[in-house]
Structures are given as C-alpha cells and as structure tokens.
Design an enzyme around this catalytic site. Structure first.
Site, short mmCIF file in Angstrom:
data_model
loop_
_atom_site.label_atom_id
_atom_site.label_comp_id
_atom_site.label_asym_id
_atom_site.label_seq_id
_atom_site.Cartn_x
_atom_site.Cartn_y
_atom_site.Cartn_z
N GLN A 1 68.17 -22.97 -58.56
CA GLN A 1 69.56 -22.51 -58.69
C GLN A 1 69.68 -20.99 -58.70
OE1 GLN A 1 71.94 -24.61 -61.63
NE2 GLN A 1 73.31 -22.85 -61.85
N CYS B 1 66.73 -33.88 -61.59
CA CYS B 1 65.31 -33.99 -61.97
C CYS B 1 65.16 -33.90 -63.49
CB CYS B 1 64.47 -32.91 -61.28
SG CYS B 1 64.96 -31.23 -61.66
N CYS C 1 66.47 -29.75 -55.42
CA CYS C 1 65.55 -28.84 -56.09
C CYS C 1 64.21 -28.86 -55.37
CB CYS C 1 65.40 -29.20 -57.57
SG CYS C 1 64.19 -30.47 -57.93
N GLU C 2 63.61 -27.68 -55.29
CA GLU C 2 62.37 -27.58 -54.53
C GLU C 2 61.17 -28.11 -55.31
OE1 GLU C 2 62.20 -23.42 -53.66
OE2 GLU C 2 60.94 -22.97 -55.38
N HIS C 3 61.34 -28.37 -56.60
CA HIS C 3 60.21 -28.85 -57.40
C HIS C 3 60.06 -30.37 -57.35
CE1 HIS C 3 61.15 -24.96 -59.70
NE2 HIS C 3 60.14 -24.75 -58.88
N HIS C 4 61.18 -31.10 -57.24
CA HIS C 4 61.12 -32.57 -57.28
C HIS C 4 61.84 -33.23 -56.12
CE1 HIS C 4 60.96 -31.01 -61.45
NE2 HIS C 4 60.01 -31.92 -61.60
N HIS D 1 71.20 -30.83 -62.81
CA HIS D 1 69.92 -31.04 -62.13
C HIS D 1 69.41 -32.44 -62.44
CE1 HIS D 1 69.07 -26.76 -60.97
NE2 HIS D 1 70.14 -26.64 -61.73
ZN ZN Z 1 63.51 -30.24 -60.11
#
Ligand code: ZN
Length: 210
Positions: free
Chosen positions: A143, A173, A102-105, A171
């Site tokens: 996603q 995260c 995931c690009e956030h975490h 996910h």
């Molecule tokens: Zn994430």
C-alpha cells in the site's frame, strides 16, 4: 497438460490472441493448474470437472488484475494548459474505488483513494485521476508504494503546487488469516509541495479527505 489447456482456451474463444499474450496466458494457466493440483489433494492426478476451465479463466483474470503494467502515467496524464482559466485552488477526487493485490500473498487489497492537487497552469480530466489509481492498483503492490506512486506521477507530470494522496484499504492477507480483525483499515498518505509544507493547505486536504 498443455494441449488440455489449449482446448480450454479454444472453448473460451481465446484462440485468436496474438502470440505474446497467448504464450503468457498459457504459462499462467499452467501455473494455476499446478497450484490447483497442490491445494486440492483429490485433483493430483487430473483436475475434476468443476476445475477444468479454472486455469484459463484465472489466467485471464490475472491478466486484467495486472494490466497496470501495460500502462504508463505519461499517456494517462496528458494535460491541457490553463484549460480552467487559471483555476488555482485544490482539485480533489474523493473515495476512488481501489482493488489491488498484495505482492506478499497475492491476496486482495480493497479500499479507496482520495487524490488531490493544486494546479500550476496544467490540469487533467478528472477521470484521469481514477485511471492513474487503477494503473497502480492493477500491479502487485504494497500500500505504501501504491500511495507514493500516484503522488510521484502527479508531481512529475503536472508539476502542480501541491499533491495529496490518501489511501484507506483492507488487506485480505491479514484479515482472512486472523492477523488483524475484520474491517480494520490501513491508511497511507503521500503529500508533496504546498500540501506537505503549508499547514492551511494540508489541513484543507485532510478535512476533505477524511
Ligand atoms: Zn499480503
């Protein structure tokens, strides 16, 4: 730090890589070493023995996990015209394993993708559908964009009558931080052409994909 990492690379036999990759790996390894020093207080003044080779190993792993940036759909989806004697029914490859970040975490996204299309004179080898999923998965993702990217590439390069992509993923995260319960799946779907507009084709895809 740099010479320390250079030595670790040589120990792993990475000294013969070309300049661009060498510099990129070294930059990633340096970043990982800095991260380790922050996450483990005891390592601030130098990495303990068990972590010595972690920066170079992690850099190599990240290079693989993001290797999708080196690929493009046009190369993967080289088609052959009418190679299936005018086959015009749905082609579906179900439950393709999917591992992304995931690009956030930068945490794992783990799941499966089911990919279908209705040919319009052009077909691809079935293994190409999983290679296309891999290409998108081996990039930093959300996603929704991963799902849409696979559908858009098939639509653009095969010009089929219809495309359907269903991704079902967990996910880490969210699960590992207690934001959602373990084992929950997120489902995303991208439909194009007949699979979006014709109820029968759509129902057939949904029944096969579930
Ligand atoms: Zn994430």
């Amino acid at each position: 730090m740099t010479s320390e990492l250079e030595k670790a690379w040589e120990a792993l036999g990475r000294h013969s890589v070309d300049g661009r990759h060498h510099n990129s790996r070294l930059a990633m390894a340096t970043a990982v070493a800095n991260l380790l020093k922050e996450v483990e207080p005891g390592s601030r003044n130098g990495l303990r023995e068990g972590l010595q080779e972690t920066p170079s190993r992690a850099a190599k792993a990240w290079e693989f996990w993001t290797s999708g940036y080196d690929l493009n759909a046009a190369d993967i989806l080289k088609t052959f015209d009418d190679g299936a004697d005018g086959y015009d029914q749905m082609v579906i490859v179900k439950d393709i394993p999917l591992y992304s970040k995931c690009e956030h975490h930068l945490a794992d996204i783990v799941g499966t993708a089911t990919v279908a299309y209705i040919p319009n004179g052009k077909i691809v080898g079935l293994s190409k559908l999983s290679r296309l999923v891999d290409m998108h998965a081996r990039r930093l993702q959300v996603q929704e964009r991963l799902t849409k990217g696979v559908a858009d590439d098939l639509d653009q390069h095969l010009q089929p009558r219809g495309v359907g992509v269903l991704v079902k993923a967990r996910h880490m995260c969210m699960e590992s931080r207690g934001i959602c319960q373990q084992g929950h799946h997120t489902i995303t779907c991208a439909l194009r052409g007949a699979l979006r507009d014709e109820p029968d084709a759509r129902a057939e895809f949904m029944a096969l994909a579930q």
